[in-house]
Enzyme design. Structure first.
Site, short mmCIF file in Angstrom:
data_model
loop_
_atom_site.label_atom_id
_atom_site.label_comp_id
_atom_site.label_asym_id
_atom_site.label_seq_id
_atom_site.Cartn_x
_atom_site.Cartn_y
_atom_site.Cartn_z
N GLY A 118 31.32 34.60 30.63
CA GLY A 118 30.47 35.63 30.06
C GLY A 118 28.98 35.44 30.30
CB SER A 119 26.94 33.27 32.48
OG SER A 119 27.38 33.56 33.78
CG MET A 135 38.26 36.95 36.13
SD MET A 135 37.07 37.30 37.45
CE MET A 135 37.80 36.34 38.76
NE ARG A 136 44.80 41.66 34.23
CZ ARG A 136 45.93 41.04 34.58
NH1 ARG A 136 45.93 39.75 34.76
NH2 ARG A 136 47.04 41.72 34.74
CB ILE A 137 43.59 44.81 40.20
CG1 ILE A 137 43.43 43.63 41.16
CG2 ILE A 137 43.62 46.13 40.96
CD1 ILE A 137 44.59 43.41 42.09
CG ASN A 145 33.29 44.11 40.27
OD1 ASN A 145 33.47 43.40 39.27
ND2 ASN A 145 33.68 43.74 41.48
CG HIS A 181 32.87 40.14 44.86
ND1 HIS A 181 34.12 39.78 44.41
CD2 HIS A 181 32.76 39.64 46.12
CE1 HIS A 181 34.75 39.11 45.35
NE2 HIS A 181 33.95 39.01 46.40
CB VAL A 207 40.31 44.76 45.20
CG1 VAL A 207 39.61 43.53 44.62
CG2 VAL A 207 41.50 45.13 44.34
#
Ligand code: GRF
Length: 191
Positions: free
Chosen positions: A6-7, A84-86, A101, A103, A138
């Protein structure tokens, strides 16, 4: 939305607190009970909810619950800050061009999980992070902000991830501001 430490979530909250970002984090949703992001929300006084993916019969069912949770607040933008879920069309279409998002690579290189490890395995000398709008494929979708970092020969996944993380914390609030500005929700992005 966060699954782990959660940073990045905290970076967004702090950007709002110090007015680098003219917004407010209304709700955190976590999928892992007791994760770092949940603990940070408690410390920061941000409302949070647990939607544990293990309790849902499908990705779509989880995403419908997510969309309903955010629509109920309501919110203008939704950020996958280490989710961390699609995600599926259920969530993407509920927030068209409003779902972001972050990444840990310079997309379109090194999509998917293990992006930092993939960069090290490929021997690149530059890596970084990308904040982008979410599409069905993704780690694809229009780029909002990117930052590059050097890769040192002695880097491990941990040292490179730490260097990338520092840049994520800088660009994610900026990307929210850019997305909000494009939607006409606020004035031009600063910094
Ligand atoms: C970040 O590296 C982000 O790019 C990836 O997950 C990580 C989350 O880190 N999607 P944190 O939980 O925000 O510390």
């Amino acid at each position: 939305m966060a699954s782990g430490e959660g940073s990045n979530f905290q970076a967004l909250v702090e950007a709002c607190t110090n007015a680098t970002l003219h917004g407010r984090v209304e709700l955190l949703v976590v999928n892992n009970p007791g994760c770092g992001a949940q603990r940070r929300a408690e410390q920061l006084g941000v409302p949070w909810r647990l939607l544990d993916h293990r309790a849902f019969p499908s990705r779509e069912a989880l995403d419908r619950a997510l969309a309903e949770a955010f629509q109920a607040v309501p919110v203008d933008l939704v950020v996958m800050a280490g989710w961390m879920r699609i995600v599926t069309a259920e969530l993407i279409q509920a927030f068209p061009d409003r779902l972001l998002n972050i990444h840990p690579s310079l997309l379109p290189s090194f999509r998917g999980a293990r992006a930092v490890e993939q960069a090290l395995e490929a021997g690149v000398t530059l890596s970084g992070c990308t904040a982008h709008l979410v599409r069905l494929e993704v780690d694809s979708g229009p780029v909002l902000v990117q930052a590059a970092v050097p890769v040192a020969p002695e880097d491990t996944p941990a040292t490179l991830a730490a260097r990338i993380h520092r840049q994520e914390h800088r660009i994610l609030p900026l990307a929210v501001q850019v997305a909000a500005q494009r939607l006409g929700l606020c004035g031009p992005a600063q910094g």
